[in-house]
Design an enzyme around this catalytic site. Structure first.
Site, short mmCIF file in Angstrom:
data_model
loop_
_atom_site.label_atom_id
_atom_site.label_comp_id
_atom_site.label_asym_id
_atom_site.label_seq_id
_atom_site.Cartn_x
_atom_site.Cartn_y
_atom_site.Cartn_z
N ASP A 1 0.85 -1.18 0.00
CA ASP A 1 0.00 0.00 0.00
C ASP A 1 0.90 1.24 0.00
O ASP A 1 2.02 1.20 0.49
CB ASP A 1 -0.90 -0.03 1.24
CG ASP A 1 -2.04 0.95 1.16
OD1 ASP A 1 -2.11 1.70 0.17
OD2 ASP A 1 -2.87 0.97 2.10
N SER A 2 0.40 2.34 -0.53
CA SER A 2 1.24 3.52 -0.71
C SER A 2 1.50 4.29 0.57
O SER A 2 2.39 5.12 0.62
CB SER A 2 0.58 4.47 -1.72
OG SER A 2 -0.61 5.02 -1.16
N GLY A 3 0.70 4.05 1.61
CA GLY A 3 0.79 4.84 2.83
C GLY A 3 -0.28 5.90 2.91
O GLY A 3 -0.44 6.54 3.96
N GLY A 4 -1.03 6.11 1.82
CA GLY A 4 -2.04 7.16 1.81
C GLY A 4 -3.10 6.98 2.88
O GLY A 4 -3.50 7.95 3.54
N PHE A 5 -3.57 5.75 3.08
CA PHE A 5 -4.62 5.53 4.07
C PHE A 5 -4.11 5.78 5.48
O PHE A 5 -4.82 6.34 6.32
CB PHE A 5 -5.18 4.10 3.97
CG PHE A 5 -6.27 3.82 4.97
CD1 PHE A 5 -7.56 4.25 4.73
CD2 PHE A 5 -6.00 3.15 6.16
CE1 PHE A 5 -8.57 4.02 5.66
CE2 PHE A 5 -7.00 2.90 7.08
CZ PHE A 5 -8.29 3.34 6.83
N ASP B 1 -2.08 8.50 -2.95
CA ASP B 1 -3.35 9.21 -3.12
C ASP B 1 -3.80 9.78 -1.80
O ASP B 1 -3.19 9.54 -0.76
CB ASP B 1 -4.42 8.25 -3.66
CG ASP B 1 -4.77 7.14 -2.66
OD1 ASP B 1 -3.89 6.79 -1.83
OD2 ASP B 1 -5.90 6.64 -2.69
N GLN C 1 -10.77 7.52 -6.56
CA GLN C 1 -11.33 8.19 -5.40
C GLN C 1 -12.56 8.98 -5.81
O GLN C 1 -12.94 8.98 -6.98
CB GLN C 1 -10.27 9.11 -4.77
CG GLN C 1 -9.11 8.37 -4.11
CD GLN C 1 -9.49 7.69 -2.81
OE1 GLN C 1 -10.62 7.79 -2.33
NE2 GLN C 1 -8.54 6.97 -2.20
N GLY D 1 -10.85 4.50 -0.76
CA GLY D 1 -11.68 5.44 -0.03
C GLY D 1 -13.01 4.89 0.43
O GLY D 1 -13.91 5.67 0.79
N ASP E 1 -8.51 -7.05 0.25
CA ASP E 1 -7.67 -7.17 1.45
C ASP E 1 -8.45 -6.59 2.61
O ASP E 1 -9.31 -5.72 2.43
CB ASP E 1 -6.35 -6.41 1.29
CG ASP E 1 -6.52 -4.92 1.58
OD1 ASP E 1 -6.18 -4.47 2.69
OD2 ASP E 1 -7.03 -4.20 0.69
N CYS F 1 -14.13 -27.50 8.01
CA CYS F 1 -12.84 -26.89 7.65
C CYS F 1 -11.71 -27.90 7.81
O CYS F 1 -11.70 -28.68 8.76
CB CYS F 1 -12.59 -25.68 8.55
SG CYS F 1 -11.02 -24.83 8.25
N CYS G 1 -8.39 -26.84 7.81
CA CYS G 1 -7.18 -26.05 8.08
C CYS G 1 -6.31 -26.75 9.12
O CYS G 1 -6.75 -27.69 9.80
CB CYS G 1 -7.55 -24.64 8.54
SG CYS G 1 -8.07 -24.51 10.27
N CYS H 1 -8.21 -26.76 12.60
CA CYS H 1 -9.40 -27.62 12.73
C CYS H 1 -9.07 -29.10 12.60
O CYS H 1 -9.80 -29.94 13.11
CB CYS H 1 -10.43 -27.22 11.67
SG CYS H 1 -11.21 -25.62 12.02
N HIS I 1 -6.73 -19.98 11.48
CA HIS I 1 -8.01 -20.50 11.01
C HIS I 1 -8.75 -19.47 10.16
O HIS I 1 -9.26 -19.79 9.08
CB HIS I 1 -8.90 -20.92 12.19
CG HIS I 1 -10.32 -21.15 11.78
ND1 HIS I 1 -10.74 -22.31 11.17
CD2 HIS I 1 -11.41 -20.33 11.84
CE1 HIS I 1 -12.02 -22.21 10.88
NE2 HIS I 1 -12.46 -21.02 11.27
#
Length: 376
Positions: free
Chosen positions: A89-93, A143, A194, A221, A271, A309, A311, A314, A340
């Site tokens: 991620d760019s760091g904008g958030f 952004d 955006q 956004g 994500d 499941c 996994c 489980c 899990h």
């Protein structure tokens, strides 16, 4: 780079090629903000739970341990011993979340570090340089993530500035990828749409960034306070103008039901910190709904977290044991719960891909949107 294999309605089944392997889409990217999953999962664990793409954050790794250090260590793949695709991620958030500590100008953003308070400047070129040092396969454009609600005039000005920043990101990435000694010269830039919840601005901005012919596009956004219906309406408005031959990424989303609904609307990448964060608090996803493993009724429950499941958790541990670990404050509790939940998300995407291939995604959607959001 992106191959569309088949569709059912707007739901898409595809493949995306990166320097570190081919990603089967739709895909959920497992969030390791600082180069690790919160919950004590290693890169080896990620392979065991079928993770395809690991996501790390530019801002956090720039602040600590420093992107130059990671570059000297051979890049993020080598640093965290992960040989599959990485998105940064760019760091904008994260800068957006520091609203009281930042100042936005045409050049970029000045803000205070959350670690030691020092003043940091980050602009489009800086974000690209940091992500180049990290060597991720997919770098997100720098952004501004806009607060919802915000005035239309402010959002319009912000979208126009974000577009100018995107052009600068593209030019800088092309320059960095051409240099000798670049960690990952095949690094790809995704643009970010955006516009808050203003349909006219979302559509205008999407048309403008699509014209830059980038390897992929994200809708940013969202998941910042708007309703689920507002999110779905935004996807519906924008999807028509997103290039059909490029992957679409809905940033920061979300619940299993959100993901199913967004796939239905043509989204390929997702994500969210939710499966790991909720797992650390004992909220576990199953194919019959969500359970809170802290509840007393699980104290002597010999069944696995989810009988459906397979996994690593489980297949070995009981609900009673995981609950005991949670109530005792043992670190192993978080590790098992996060493992899990992430496996569940990765398996959910696999089942979605299978359903699209078999032209029964709508059947899958109607069944599981009724079940997966239910609290047991």
């Amino acid at each position: 780079m992106f191959k569309l294999i088949t569709q059912e309605g707007r739901a898409r089944r595809g493949e995306f090629q990166t320097p570190h392997g081919t990603v089967q889409t739709p895909v959920f990217m497992n969030v390791g903000t600082q180069g690790a999953i919160k919950g004590a999962l290693s890169a080896e664990d990620l392979s065991r739970i079928c993770c395809q793409v690991e996501l790390s954050n530019t801002y956090h790794l720039h602040v600590r341990p420093g992107d130059e250090l990671i570059r000297r260590m051979g890049g993020l793949h080598k640093f965290m011993t992960w040989d599959r695709p990485i998105l940064t991620d760019s760091g904008g958030f994260q800068i957006f979340s520091l609203a009281g500590l930042r100042k936005i100008t045409e050049e970029g953003v000045t803000f205070n570090s959350h670690v030691d308070g020092r003043r940091i400047f980050m602009g489009p070129e800086d974000s690209m340089r940091i992500q180049s040092n990290l060597g991720s396969d997919i770098a997100m454009a720098f952004d501004e993530c806009i607060k919802i609600p915000s005035p239309h005039n402010y959002v319009k000005d912000s979208c126009e500035r974000t577009l100018r920043w995107l052009v600068r990101c593209k030019n800088e990435m092309e320059r960095l990828n051409s240099l000798d000694g670049t960690i990952n010269p095949g690094q790809m830039l995704f643009g970010i749409n955006q516009g808050a919840t203003f349909t006219d601005l979302r559509v205008w901005h999407m048309k403008e960034i699509a014209a830059l012919e980038l390897p992929g596009y994200a809708i940013g956004g969202l998941a910042v306070g708007e309703s689920h219906q507002e999110m779905y309406d935004t996807i519906d408005a924008v999807e028509e103008y997103m290039p059909k031959d490029r992957p679409r990424y809905l940033m920061g989303v979300g619940t299993p039901v959100n993901i199913i609904e967004a796939v239905h609307r043509g989204i390929d990448f997702f994500d969210c910190v939710m499966p790991a964060r909720n797992g650390r608090h004992g909220h576990l996803f199953t194919w019959n709904g969500i359970i809170n493993i802290n509840n007393e009724k699980y104290a002597v429950d010999e069944r696995p977290i989810d009988p459906e499941c397979d996994c690593p958790v489980c297949s070995r541990f009981s609900r009673a044991y995981v609950r005991h670990l949670m109530k005792s404050g043992e670190m192993l509790a978080m590790r098992l719960a996060v493992m899990h939940n992430l496996y569940f998300y990765n398996r959910l995407m696999e089942r979605i891909r299978d359903a699209i291939e078999q032209q029964r995604f709508e059947e899958f959607r109607h069944k599981y949107t009724e079940i997966l959001g239910k609290r047991i």
